[in-house]
Scaffold this motif. Structure first.
Motif, PDB file in Angstrom:
ATOM      1  N   VAL A  72       0.845  -1.199   0.000  1.00 27.30           N
ATOM      2  CA  VAL A  72       0.000   0.000   0.000  1.00 27.30           C
ATOM      3  C   VAL A  72       0.880   1.250   0.000  1.00 27.30           C
ATOM      4  O   VAL A  72       0.615   2.209  -0.734  1.00 27.30           O
ATOM      5  CB  VAL A  72      -0.945   0.001   1.224  1.00 27.30           C
ATOM      6  CG1 VAL A  72      -1.717   1.319   1.315  1.00 27.30           C
ATOM      7  CG2 VAL A  72      -1.926  -1.172   1.148  1.00 27.30           C
ATOM      8  N   HIS A  76       1.168   4.066  -2.869  1.00 30.50           N
ATOM      9  CA  HIS A  76       0.878   5.475  -2.582  1.00 30.50           C
ATOM     10  C   HIS A  76       2.018   6.367  -3.074  1.00 30.50           C
ATOM     11  O   HIS A  76       1.774   7.399  -3.709  1.00 30.50           O
ATOM     12  CB  HIS A  76       0.666   5.668  -1.081  1.00 30.50           C
ATOM     13  CG  HIS A  76       0.582   7.098  -0.667  1.00 30.50           C
ATOM     14  ND1 HIS A  76      -0.531   7.883  -0.889  1.00 30.50           N
ATOM     15  CD2 HIS A  76       1.486   7.906  -0.057  1.00 30.50           C
ATOM     16  CE1 HIS A  76      -0.315   9.105  -0.441  1.00 30.50           C
ATOM     17  NE2 HIS A  76       0.899   9.144   0.074  1.00 30.50           N
ATOM     18  N   VAL A  84      -3.443   0.944  -4.346  1.00 29.28           N
ATOM     19  CA  VAL A  84      -3.744   1.385  -2.981  1.00 29.28           C
ATOM     20  C   VAL A  84      -5.113   0.863  -2.584  1.00 29.28           C
ATOM     21  O   VAL A  84      -5.291   0.277  -1.497  1.00 29.28           O
ATOM     22  CB  VAL A  84      -3.691   2.923  -2.857  1.00 29.28           C
ATOM     23  CG1 VAL A  84      -4.256   3.369  -1.510  1.00 29.28           C
ATOM     24  CG2 VAL A  84      -2.260   3.431  -3.025  1.00 29.28           C
ATOM     25  N   PHE A  88      -5.234  -2.019   0.194  1.00 31.72           N
ATOM     26  CA  PHE A  88      -5.712  -1.531   1.480  1.00 31.72           C
ATOM     27  C   PHE A  88      -6.857  -2.408   1.974  1.00 31.72           C
ATOM     28  O   PHE A  88      -6.962  -2.673   3.170  1.00 31.72           O
ATOM     29  CB  PHE A  88      -6.150  -0.072   1.395  1.00 31.72           C
ATOM     30  CG  PHE A  88      -6.626   0.486   2.705  1.00 31.72           C
ATOM     31  CD1 PHE A  88      -5.782   0.522   3.811  1.00 31.72           C
ATOM     32  CD2 PHE A  88      -7.927   0.963   2.852  1.00 31.72           C
ATOM     33  CE1 PHE A  88      -6.220   1.022   5.033  1.00 31.72           C
ATOM     34  CE2 PHE A  88      -8.370   1.461   4.067  1.00 31.72           C
ATOM     35  CZ  PHE A  88      -7.510   1.495   5.158  1.00 31.72           C
ATOM     36  N   GLN A 102      -7.532   2.474   9.295  1.00 28.36           N
ATOM     37  CA  GLN A 102      -7.724   3.852   8.851  1.00 28.36           C
ATOM     38  C   GLN A 102      -6.618   4.764   9.377  1.00 28.36           C
ATOM     39  O   GLN A 102      -6.172   5.678   8.676  1.00 28.36           O
ATOM     40  CB  GLN A 102      -9.099   4.369   9.308  1.00 28.36           C
ATOM     41  CG  GLN A 102     -10.275   3.684   8.633  1.00 28.36           C
ATOM     42  CD  GLN A 102     -10.308   3.866   7.129  1.00 28.36           C
ATOM     43  OE1 GLN A 102      -9.784   4.842   6.574  1.00 28.36           O
ATOM     44  NE2 GLN A 102     -10.911   2.914   6.432  1.00 28.36           N
ATOM     45  N   MET A 105      -3.696   4.387   7.096  1.00 30.10           N
ATOM     46  CA  MET A 105      -3.852   5.144   5.851  1.00 30.10           C
ATOM     47  C   MET A 105      -3.580   6.633   6.073  1.00 30.10           C
ATOM     48  O   MET A 105      -2.960   7.292   5.235  1.00 30.10           O
ATOM     49  CB  MET A 105      -5.248   4.933   5.282  1.00 30.10           C
ATOM     50  CG  MET A 105      -5.460   5.592   3.921  1.00 30.10           C
ATOM     51  SD  MET A 105      -4.260   5.088   2.651  1.00 30.10           S
ATOM     52  CE  MET A 105      -4.811   3.418   2.320  1.00 30.10           C
ATOM     53  N   LYS A 109      -0.787   9.083   4.221  1.00 30.83           N
ATOM     54  CA  LYS A 109      -1.139  10.323   3.534  1.00 30.83           C
ATOM     55  C   LYS A 109      -0.407  11.524   4.116  1.00 30.83           C
ATOM     56  O   LYS A 109      -0.063  12.469   3.402  1.00 30.83           O
ATOM     57  CB  LYS A 109      -2.651  10.553   3.615  1.00 30.83           C
ATOM     58  CG  LYS A 109      -3.464   9.563   2.792  1.00 30.83           C
ATOM     59  CD  LYS A 109      -4.953   9.803   2.963  1.00 30.83           C
ATOM     60  CE  LYS A 109      -5.774   8.836   2.130  1.00 30.83           C
ATOM     61  NZ  LYS A 109      -7.239   9.008   2.355  1.00 30.83           N
TER      62      LYS A 109
END
Length: 201
Positions: A72, A76, A84, A88, A102, A105, A109
């Motif tokens: 993942v 990204h 992704v 994910f 979450q 993730m 980011k």
């Protein structure tokens, strides 16, 4: 679905359909990342052999959730939204903790992986990032550092192979305009004890 012609399951000739039967999911669904190979079925065979053995083989020693996390993350970094999304879903299933997934993730980011991983696993993610974005800067000292964090040589090879595989598939997907239209997100060949079982479920 993509920028080049793709042969779907119903229109596949006998050779391609035989391969599709090995990788299909429910209702003869073929992930777009796989059907993109339909004009050259031999490359689909190569792709699946690599994918299954790098990510879904019971001889790997690192946890599968961690290998998926690398996938993942690399996807990204390569701005491959297709991979992704797919991986994910696999990561979430393996982690079995929606909130924690979450959080992972969000750390990706925001480039704050240190808030999710311990020092050892963070070092592995750092190596995957370097291999993806600055592979030419890697030296023996980077491998020595991974060993000092507690990774065995075999585990370092696993990280290397997963990161390298995702760099390959990200470029296949992005370079040919593959999207998730019609896909069932998160399917994977999960019979890790049988390297020849490519069935997606």
């Amino acid at each position: 679905m993509s920028w080049i012609k793709v042969v779907d399951y119903e229109n596949a000739d006998s050779r391609l359909k035989k391969i599709y039967d090995r990788v299909k999911g429910p209702n003869n669904n073929i992930d777009n990342v796989l059907s993109i190979h339909s004009l050259r079925p031999h490359s689909l065979v190569g792709h699946m052999a690599l994918y299954k053995n790098v990510l879904h083989n019971s001889n790997n020693e690192l946890p599968k959730w961690y290998l998926e996390a690398i996938g993942v993350y690399v996807s990204h970094l390569n701005q491959c939204d297709y991979c992704v999304q797919h991986h994910f879903e696999g990561f979430k299933r393996l982690l079995n903790d929606e909130e924690k997934a979450q959080n992972f993730m969000e750390t990706i980011k925001n480039d704050e992986l240190e808030t999710f991983f311990d020092e050892k696993h963070l070092a592995g993610m750092g190596y995957a990032k370097q291999l993806t974005l600055e592979h030419h800067t890697i030296t023996k000292e980077d491998i020595v550092h991974l060993k000092s964090q507690g990774f065995s040589d075999g585990e370092i090879l696993e990280i290397n192979q997963v990161a390298s595989y995702f760099n390959y598939v990200n470029r296949t997907v992005v370079g040919l305009g593959v999207n998730t239209e019609g896909d069932i997100l998160g399917l994977s060949p999960n019979d890790s004890d049988d390297p020849n079982n490519w069935n997606h479920n």
